[in-house]
Design a protein around this motif. Structure first.
Motif, mmCIF file in Angstrom:
data_model
loop_
_atom_site.group_PDB
_atom_site.id
_atom_site.type_symbol
_atom_site.label_atom_id
_atom_site.label_comp_id
_atom_site.label_asym_id
_atom_site.label_seq_id
_atom_site.Cartn_x
_atom_site.Cartn_y
_atom_site.Cartn_z
ATOM 1 N N GLN A 133 2.818 -22.997 -16.165
ATOM 2 C CA GLN A 133 1.596 -23.824 -15.630
ATOM 3 C C GLN A 133 0.594 -22.979 -15.118
ATOM 4 O O GLN A 133 0.600 -22.031 -14.779
ATOM 5 C CB GLN A 133 2.186 -24.575 -14.280
ATOM 6 N N ASP A 134 -0.776 -23.522 -15.399
ATOM 7 C CA ASP A 134 -1.904 -22.865 -15.155
ATOM 8 C C ASP A 134 -2.036 -23.162 -13.544
ATOM 9 O O ASP A 134 -1.572 -23.723 -12.982
ATOM 10 C CB ASP A 134 -2.940 -23.132 -16.041
ATOM 11 N N GLY A 135 -3.232 -22.795 -13.158
ATOM 12 C CA GLY A 135 -3.723 -22.870 -11.588
ATOM 13 C C GLY A 135 -3.999 -24.318 -11.330
ATOM 14 O O GLY A 135 -3.674 -24.690 -9.966
ATOM 15 N N ASP A 136 -4.284 -25.309 -12.360
ATOM 16 C CA ASP A 136 -4.493 -26.703 -12.239
ATOM 17 C C ASP A 136 -3.144 -27.460 -12.299
ATOM 18 O O ASP A 136 -3.213 -28.456 -12.316
ATOM 19 C CB ASP A 136 -5.527 -26.963 -13.125
ATOM 20 N N GLY A 137 -2.033 -26.865 -12.489
ATOM 21 C CA GLY A 137 -0.801 -27.734 -12.642
ATOM 22 C C GLY A 137 -0.486 -28.045 -14.154
ATOM 23 O O GLY A 137 0.514 -28.829 -14.259
ATOM 24 N N ARG A 138 -1.364 -27.645 -14.987
ATOM 25 C CA ARG A 138 -0.991 -28.079 -16.458
ATOM 26 C C ARG A 138 -0.038 -27.120 -17.213
ATOM 27 O O ARG A 138 -0.197 -25.991 -16.965
ATOM 28 C CB ARG A 138 -2.580 -28.189 -17.282
ATOM 29 N N GLN A 139 0.718 -27.777 -17.814
ATOM 30 C CA GLN A 139 1.808 -26.938 -18.498
ATOM 31 C C GLN A 139 1.175 -26.319 -19.773
ATOM 32 O O GLN A 139 0.547 -27.053 -20.549
ATOM 33 C CB GLN A 139 2.901 -27.625 -18.758
ATOM 34 N N GLN A 140 1.628 -25.163 -20.190
ATOM 35 C CA GLN A 140 1.293 -24.515 -21.337
ATOM 36 C C GLN A 140 2.139 -23.793 -21.883
ATOM 37 O O GLN A 140 3.265 -23.326 -21.402
ATOM 38 C CB GLN A 140 -0.142 -23.622 -21.335
ATOM 39 N N ALA A 141 2.344 -23.630 -23.247
ATOM 40 C CA ALA A 141 3.399 -22.947 -24.040
ATOM 41 C C ALA A 141 2.543 -21.856 -24.805
ATOM 42 O O ALA A 141 1.692 -22.015 -25.441
ATOM 43 C CB ALA A 141 3.999 -23.768 -24.914
ATOM 44 N N LYS A 142 3.702 -20.637 -24.875
ATOM 45 C CA LYS A 142 2.898 -19.471 -25.842
ATOM 46 C C LYS A 142 3.979 -18.989 -26.614
ATOM 47 O O LYS A 142 5.245 -18.797 -25.921
ATOM 48 C CB LYS A 142 2.655 -18.295 -24.747
ATOM 49 N N PRO A 143 4.081 -19.123 -27.720
ATOM 50 C CA PRO A 143 4.934 -18.528 -28.504
ATOM 51 C C PRO A 143 5.467 -16.997 -28.289
ATOM 52 O O PRO A 143 4.392 -16.196 -28.247
ATOM 53 C CB PRO A 143 4.541 -18.735 -30.154
ATOM 54 N N ILE A 144 6.723 -16.739 -28.455
ATOM 55 C CA ILE A 144 6.951 -15.432 -28.163
ATOM 56 C C ILE A 144 8.068 -14.964 -29.106
ATOM 57 O O ILE A 144 8.779 -15.613 -29.730
ATOM 58 C CB ILE A 144 7.564 -15.186 -26.873
ATOM 59 N N PRO A 145 8.095 -13.422 -29.629
ATOM 60 C CA PRO A 145 9.152 -13.324 -30.593
ATOM 61 C C PRO A 145 10.603 -13.693 -30.143
ATOM 62 O O PRO A 145 10.998 -13.803 -28.794
ATOM 63 C CB PRO A 145 9.225 -11.558 -30.447
ATOM 64 N N ILE A 146 11.528 -13.716 -31.200
ATOM 65 C CA ILE A 146 12.768 -14.049 -30.709
ATOM 66 C C ILE A 146 13.606 -13.403 -29.843
ATOM 67 O O ILE A 146 14.405 -13.576 -29.074
ATOM 68 C CB ILE A 146 13.700 -14.267 -32.152
ATOM 69 N N ASP A 147 13.353 -11.939 -30.055
ATOM 70 C CA ASP A 147 14.217 -11.031 -29.111
ATOM 71 C C ASP A 147 13.335 -10.321 -27.893
ATOM 72 O O ASP A 147 13.524 -9.172 -27.411
ATOM 73 C CB ASP A 147 14.776 -9.675 -30.144
ATOM 74 N N ALA A 148 12.349 -11.125 -27.686
ATOM 75 C CA ALA A 148 11.268 -10.580 -26.372
ATOM 76 C C ALA A 148 12.247 -10.746 -25.066
ATOM 77 O O ALA A 148 13.083 -11.650 -24.982
ATOM 78 C CB ALA A 148 10.194 -11.591 -26.348
ATOM 79 N N PHE A 149 11.880 -10.074 -24.174
ATOM 80 C CA PHE A 149 12.257 -9.868 -22.873
ATOM 81 C C PHE A 149 11.614 -10.818 -21.760
ATOM 82 O O PHE A 149 10.720 -10.370 -21.730
ATOM 83 C CB PHE A 149 12.733 -8.607 -22.272
#
Length: 274
Positions: free
Chosen positions: A219-235
């Motif tokens: 969630q950002d500062g205004d409470g809006r949800q957001q998604a970011k793609p990450i590598p399959i083997d990311a930690f």
């Protein structure tokens, strides 16, 4: 002692580990005795097997590398003949009609339904599956007992989807470390700990999102949800969790080069702060 590349089979859901020695199939005596009803594999070998058809090989198991005992085809038949279990006849038919002809022709086992297709060295097989299972067990151990099974099922489901397989045993052998890191880094606390869902917002991924992709939802500062793609083997974890996982026996596995890069980066950070 020589190391062995295991060909993992399954007879009526029972694992049967096999190796090739001088291009001939040898069978793990512990697995064979379990199927044929022998309570003590050493006693069974002593009574029914010929010594020249017995060999030990270093084998990767869920408990690390161990010296397992394998028997040749002749000793296998001797144990089958002496067995009193009804499964003995079915086991013999399976070995003679399916496994051995396929190994001699292809160098690996292919069942009639092509559901295993386990090539030598191509997939992690049964041993790799048990190794990942230990990581999953450690991952859910801190959760309440009532939801551990559900969490375990979810982790396996996500692992299958991430690596495009129906069973974890079919994960390519060269991706074992990635699979181990994927499970170790899987974030489950927020997903399975109790919470009030009455006011929860549901985040919809973009329609163009790949079918197999990991996303970091926040969630950002205004409470809006957001998604970011990450590598399959990311930690995905805090710094303290990262250090704990590196030191844990069943935690994140880093290659030697990755550890060196981590140490160098840490030293550079210390120099800048001193």
């Amino acid at each position: 002692m020589q190391s062995a590349q295991v060909i993992p089979f399954s007879f009526e859901a029972a694992p049967i580990r096999t190796v090739l020695i001088n291009d001939q199939a040898w069978f793990c005596v512990t697995d064979v005795c379990r199927v044929l009803g022998y309570a003590n594999s050493r006693d069974a070998m002593s009574k029914h097997c010929r010594e020249k058809g017995v060999a030990k090989r270093d084998t990767l198991t869920s408990k690390g590398k161990q010296a397992l005992t394998f028997i040749d085809e002749g000793n296998l038949y001797r144990l089958i003949i002496k067995s009193r279990k009804e499964e003995a006849l079915r086991f013999e038919a399976w070995v003679c009609d399916e496994v051995l002809p396929s190994i001699r022709k292809h160098g690996h086992y292919e069942d009639s339904n092509n559901s295993m297709a386990t090539l030598i060295g191509q997939t992690i097989g049964t041993d790799g599956f048990h190794m990942l299972g230990a990581v999953v067990k450690g991952k859910v151990s801190s959760l309440p007992a009532a939801i551990q099974r559900r969490a375990t099922s979810k982790i396996w489901s996500q692992t299958h989807a991430a690596f495009g397989v129906r069973s974890a045993a079919d994960i390519p052998a060269d991706q074992l470390d990635s699979a181990r890191n994927f499970i170790a880094a899987y974030v489950i606390e927020g997903e399975f700990l109790g919470r009030d869902d009455s006011s929860a917002q549901r985040f919809e991924l973009p329609a163009s999102a790949p079918l197999i992709q990991r996303w970091l939802v926040s969630q950002d500062g205004d409470g809006r949800q957001q998604a970011k793609p990450i590598p399959i083997d990311a930690f995905v974890m805090s710094a303290s969790e990262f250090f704990h996982q590196i030191n844990a026996g069943n935690g994140i596995h880093l290659a030697a080069q990755e550890l060196i890069e981590f140490v160098i980066s840490s030293m550079n950070q210390l120099k800048q702060r001193v």
